[in-house]
Design an enzyme around this catalytic site. Structure first.
Site, PDB file in Angstrom:
ATOM      1  N   SER A  57      54.857  33.350 -10.974  1.00  0.00           N
ATOM      2  CA  SER A  57      54.647  34.472 -11.883  1.00  0.00           C
ATOM      3  C   SER A  57      55.995  34.833 -12.506  1.00  0.00           C
ATOM      4  O   SER A  57      56.648  33.967 -13.081  1.00  0.00           O
ATOM      5  CB  SER A  57      54.009  35.650 -11.143  1.00  0.00           C
ATOM      6  N   THR A  58      56.449  36.074 -12.366  1.00  0.00           N
ATOM      7  CA  THR A  58      57.711  36.490 -12.981  1.00  0.00           C
ATOM      8  C   THR A  58      58.858  35.608 -12.510  1.00  0.00           C
ATOM      9  O   THR A  58      59.059  35.420 -11.321  1.00  0.00           O
ATOM     10  CB  THR A  58      58.017  37.955 -12.623  1.00  0.00           C
ATOM     11  N   HIS A  92      51.321  32.756 -14.130  1.00  0.00           N
ATOM     12  CA  HIS A  92      50.753  33.937 -14.778  1.00  0.00           C
ATOM     13  C   HIS A  92      51.396  34.122 -16.148  1.00  0.00           C
ATOM     14  O   HIS A  92      52.592  34.389 -16.257  1.00  0.00           O
ATOM     15  CB  HIS A  92      50.992  35.184 -13.911  1.00  0.00           C
ATOM     16  N   MET A 108      55.789  38.559  -8.708  1.00  0.00           N
ATOM     17  CA  MET A 108      55.382  39.860  -8.175  1.00  0.00           C
ATOM     18  C   MET A 108      53.927  39.782  -7.727  1.00  0.00           C
ATOM     19  O   MET A 108      53.111  39.100  -8.346  1.00  0.00           O
ATOM     20  CB  MET A 108      55.526  40.928  -9.262  1.00  0.00           C
ATOM     21  N   ASP A 167      49.383  36.837  -5.230  1.00  0.00           N
ATOM     22  CA  ASP A 167      48.574  35.669  -5.570  1.00  0.00           C
ATOM     23  C   ASP A 167      49.153  34.437  -4.880  1.00  0.00           C
ATOM     24  O   ASP A 167      50.352  34.175  -4.942  1.00  0.00           O
ATOM     25  CB  ASP A 167      48.556  35.459  -7.088  1.00  0.00           C
TER      26      ASP A 167
END
Length: 365
Positions: free
Chosen positions: A184-185, A211, A304, A307
């Site tokens: 993600s991030t 993401h 973050m 998941d």
């Protein structure tokens, strides 16, 4: 009870309207204050040093000094969390900025100055609050990812085997092993680094959930394909899981793995209403575990949230292996830490060792 630390934000955009709107978004955040507004990179650089902001929001297309030059100078001298605010039309520029050290991005509804910018209010607030939590060690990680030049490949090492031309003309055989990756991030530069270090003749296939909004995943896959010896493609329908191929989940779909007559099959599917994240790494990990059992390696990278935690448990339960990016290199360690909190026995590795671990798994070592 202690007083919450003030969050200092610098807003950089060549549009006065956008600077005002974004500043109003920031001022909704408790304890946040806009310490400066800049119309170009040169002015922004001066304010970055004089006001020492905790977070910077940055437009890329600006006069005098654009966002790219600003990022290179900022990250080399004073690493600071930067959130890019850019239009969909500038997708390629967004990934270039992420490779130069930007933390994340928010998509403007339109490239033109417009009241529609109000549509991104909630996302700007959420990402600025997240960026304000980034510590010095993560900033050092961001700085270490900055390429040495502005070449189209971003300066990352690329392994191009001699057989790459022949491979491109046909199709690789089905893969018996699969690496599933959640990010993600901070994921785009991390994935660029990992995939760029893998050989094109990797015996395993790779499936990736990053993401990211729809449309950006297409550009991301194309960019990774250019920067890696692997074949990288956004998953659009259905395919046999093939060796040396990495499949990227579309931003608005899940991807899942099933068993077919010719081997494991991967396909894009509509997300479930129950999915907390879209695309969902847990869904990919679970289906891969059910289809391939012990022949799955789950890798959970920076990001973050949680998941991948439930999915990692499913992979381990079917005999597969789990690797999480270690805290020393994860820009955001929420996702890797969630796997460990779930009680999954996982190997913690810094990002520079993950490609080698994937290569070993693909060989069955």
């Amino acid at each position: 009870m202690g007083v919450e630390r003030q969050i200092k934000v610098l807003v950089v955009d060549d549009s006065a309207y956008n600077r005002k709107a974004i500043s109003e978004f920031i001022e909704e955040i408790p304890n946040a204050v806009v310490v400066g507004k800049a119309a170009d990179g040169q002015e922004a650089l001066q304010l970055a040093f004089s006001e020492t902001p905790d977070v910077i929001t940055l437009d890329l297309e600006m006069p005098r000094m654009d966002g790219f030059a600003f990022l290179r100078l900022l990250m080399s001298a004073k690493p600071t969390p930067v959130i890019i605010i850019s239009a969909y039309a500038e997708k390629e520029n967004v990934f270039r900025a992420l490779e130069l050290g930007a933390l994340d991005f928010v998509s403007k509804p339109t490239a033109k100055i417009s009241p529609e910018i109000q549509e991104i209010r909630e996302e700007v607030v959420r990402k600025v609050k997240l960026a304000a939590k980034i510590g010095p060690s993560s900033l050092h990680t961001l700085k270490s990812y900055i390429p040495s030049d502005l070449s189209p490949t971003g300066g990352y090492p690329i392994i191009v085997p001699e057989h790459i031309a022949a491979y491109a003309a046909g199709q690789e055989p089905p893969a018996e092993r699969l690496v599933v990756i959640a990010a993600s991030t901070g994921g785009p530069p991390t994935l660029t680094r990992i995939l760029g270090a893998l050989p094109g003749d990797l015996e395993a296939g790779i499936a990736i959930v990053q993401h990211m909004p729809p449309r950006f995943t297409t550009t991301f896959a194309e960019r990774l394909d250019r920067q890696s010896a692997l074949r990288v493609t956004e998953m659009s329908a259905i395919d046999i899981v093939r060796r040396g191929t990495a499949y990227i989940a579309p931003g608005d779909h899940d991807i899942e793995v099933t068993c077919g007559s010719q081997g494991a099959v991967i396909k894009a599917v509509k997300p479930s209403p129950k999915d907390k994240y879209i695309p969902c790494a847990d869904h990919l990990f679970r289906t891969a575990a059910q289809a391939l059992h012990e022949k799955v390696l789950g890798v959970v990278l920076t990001g973050m949230g949680d998941d991948g935690a439930a999915g990692a448990l499913a992979v381990y339960g079917e005999g597969g292996e789990i690797v999480v990016e270690s805290r020393e290199t994860a820009i955001i360690d929420g996702m890797p830490s969630s796997v460990l909190r779930a009680g999954v026995p996982a190997e913690e590795l810094p990002v520079e060792r993950i490609a080698e671990r994937i290569a070993r798994f693909s060989r069955g070592d």
